[in-house]
Design a protein around this motif. Structure first.
Motif, PDB file in Angstrom:
ATOM      1  N   ILE A  37      86.712  15.218  28.776  1.00  0.00           N
ATOM      2  CA  ILE A  37      87.232  15.312  27.417  1.00  0.00           C
ATOM      3  C   ILE A  37      86.780  16.654  26.851  1.00  0.00           C
ATOM      4  CG2 ILE A  37      87.121  14.364  25.083  1.00  0.00           C
ATOM      5  CD1 ILE A  37      86.678  11.612  26.415  1.00  0.00           C
ATOM      6  N   SER A  38      87.747  17.478  26.513  1.00  0.00           N
ATOM      7  CA  SER A  38      87.461  18.781  25.909  1.00  0.00           C
ATOM      8  C   SER A  38      87.238  18.591  24.412  1.00  0.00           C
ATOM      9  CB  SER A  38      88.638  19.731  26.124  1.00  0.00           C
ATOM     10  OG  SER A  38      89.774  19.265  25.410  1.00  0.00           O
ATOM     11  N   GLU A  50      82.649  15.664  15.659  1.00  0.00           N
ATOM     12  CA  GLU A  50      81.341  15.866  15.059  1.00  0.00           C
ATOM     13  C   GLU A  50      80.213  15.461  16.011  1.00  0.00           C
ATOM     14  OE1 GLU A  50      83.886  14.258  13.546  1.00  0.00           O
ATOM     15  OE2 GLU A  50      84.404  15.763  12.054  1.00  0.00           O
ATOM     16  N   ALA A  51      80.437  14.453  16.838  1.00  0.00           N
ATOM     17  CA  ALA A  51      79.419  13.964  17.762  1.00  0.00           C
ATOM     18  C   ALA A  51      79.439  14.698  19.101  1.00  0.00           C
ATOM     19  CB  ALA A  51      79.629  12.467  18.003  1.00  0.00           C
ATOM     20  N   PHE A  52      80.416  15.555  19.311  1.00  0.00           N
ATOM     21  CA  PHE A  52      80.670  16.176  20.613  1.00  0.00           C
ATOM     22  C   PHE A  52      79.454  16.926  21.159  1.00  0.00           C
ATOM     23  CE2 PHE A  52      82.365  19.230  23.629  1.00  0.00           C
ATOM     24  CZ  PHE A  52      83.325  18.506  24.299  1.00  0.00           C
ATOM     25  N   MET A  53      78.849  17.778  20.358  1.00  0.00           N
ATOM     26  CA  MET A  53      77.742  18.606  20.850  1.00  0.00           C
ATOM     27  C   MET A  53      76.542  17.756  21.258  1.00  0.00           C
ATOM     28  SD  MET A  53      79.200  21.437  20.900  1.00  0.00           S
ATOM     29  CE  MET A  53      77.887  22.529  21.372  1.00  0.00           C
ATOM     30  N   THR A  54      76.288  16.701  20.534  1.00  0.00           N
ATOM     31  CA  THR A  54      75.192  15.793  20.880  1.00  0.00           C
ATOM     32  C   THR A  54      75.541  14.991  22.131  1.00  0.00           C
ATOM     33  OG1 THR A  54      74.598  15.607  18.551  1.00  0.00           O
ATOM     34  CG2 THR A  54      73.742  13.921  20.018  1.00  0.00           C
ATOM     35  N   ALA A  55      76.784  14.569  22.238  1.00  0.00           N
ATOM     36  CA  ALA A  55      77.222  13.753  23.373  1.00  0.00           C
ATOM     37  C   ALA A  55      77.285  14.557  24.666  1.00  0.00           C
ATOM     38  CB  ALA A  55      78.593  13.150  23.074  1.00  0.00           C
ATOM     39  N   ASP A  56      77.501  15.855  24.562  1.00  0.00           N
ATOM     40  CA  ASP A  56      77.596  16.729  25.740  1.00  0.00           C
ATOM     41  C   ASP A  56      76.186  16.996  26.275  1.00  0.00           C
ATOM     42  OD1 ASP A  56      78.336  18.513  27.709  1.00  0.00           O
ATOM     43  OD2 ASP A  56      78.825  20.141  26.319  1.00  0.00           O
ATOM     44  N   LEU A  57      75.637  16.020  26.984  1.00  0.00           N
ATOM     45  CA  LEU A  57      74.243  16.067  27.421  1.00  0.00           C
ATOM     46  C   LEU A  57      73.927  17.233  28.351  1.00  0.00           C
ATOM     47  CD1 LEU A  57      73.687  12.245  28.012  1.00  0.00           C
ATOM     48  CD2 LEU A  57      73.042  13.611  26.012  1.00  0.00           C
ATOM     49  N   GLY A  61      80.253  21.945  27.758  1.00  0.00           N
ATOM     50  CA  GLY A  61      81.413  22.135  26.912  1.00  0.00           C
ATOM     51  C   GLY A  61      82.493  21.083  27.061  1.00  0.00           C
ATOM     52  N   GLN A  62      82.184  20.006  27.758  1.00  0.00           N
ATOM     53  CA  GLN A  62      83.143  18.912  27.923  1.00  0.00           C
ATOM     54  C   GLN A  62      82.365  17.625  28.140  1.00  0.00           C
ATOM     55  OE1 GLN A  62      85.513  20.198  31.209  1.00  0.00           O
ATOM     56  NE2 GLN A  62      83.826  20.265  32.642  1.00  0.00           N
ATOM     57  N   LEU A  63      83.021  16.505  27.917  1.00  0.00           N
ATOM     58  CA  LEU A  63      82.389  15.210  28.130  1.00  0.00           C
ATOM     59  C   LEU A  63      82.941  14.575  29.390  1.00  0.00           C
ATOM     60  CD1 LEU A  63      82.526  13.654  24.534  1.00  0.00           C
ATOM     61  CD2 LEU A  63      80.737  15.081  25.552  1.00  0.00           C
ATOM     62  N   ASP A  64      82.044  14.177  30.275  1.00  0.00           N
ATOM     63  CA  ASP A  64      82.492  13.376  31.411  1.00  0.00           C
ATOM     64  C   ASP A  64      82.467  11.911  30.971  1.00  0.00           C
ATOM     65  OD1 ASP A  64      79.821  12.394  31.675  1.00  0.00           O
ATOM     66  OD2 ASP A  64      79.345  13.953  33.141  1.00  0.00           O
ATOM     67  N   GLU A  65      82.888  11.036  31.841  1.00  0.00           N
ATOM     68  CA  GLU A  65      83.009   9.637  31.446  1.00  0.00           C
ATOM     69  C   GLU A  65      81.657   9.021  31.091  1.00  0.00           C
ATOM     70  OE1 GLU A  65      85.567   5.649  32.567  1.00  0.00           O
ATOM     71  OE2 GLU A  65      85.614   7.381  33.910  1.00  0.00           O
ATOM     72  N   ALA A  66      80.602   9.380  31.801  1.00  0.00           N
ATOM     73  CA  ALA A  66      79.261   8.850  31.513  1.00  0.00           C
ATOM     74  C   ALA A  66      78.779   9.301  30.129  1.00  0.00           C
ATOM     75  CB  ALA A  66      78.276   9.282  32.591  1.00  0.00           C
TER      76      ALA A  66
END
Length: 74
Positions: A37-38, A50-57, A61-66
């Motif tokens: 997820i970009s 808004e939560a993207f930067m925190t969620a991107d462990l 620069g992107q979110l994987d499924e985990a």
């Protein structure tokens, strides 16, 4: 820790929990089906941008499924 910091943490936790309850499935948000997820795709889900930067462990620069599952479970 001061009281302002504790209040900020409490509010962040409460809003993340409320946000997580309304999360669509990963495959729905991953519009181009590339397995990530970009930030642009995250904009389609209220609150995810808004939560993207925190969620991107791993800070790639992107979110994987985990990572998405982690933020969606609160």
């Amino acid at each position: 820790m001061n009281i302002k910091t504790l209040c900020a943490i409490a509010l962040t936790t409460a809003s993340a929990t409320a946000f997580a309850a309304d999360m669509p499935d990963f495959q729905v948000v991953d519009i181009n089906a590339d397995g990530f997820i970009s930030l642009e795709e995250a904009k389609s889900v209220e609150g995810l941008e808004e939560a993207f930067m925190t969620a991107d462990l791993n800070k790639d620069g992107q979110l994987d499924e985990a990572e998405y599952d982690e933020v969606s479970q609160g």
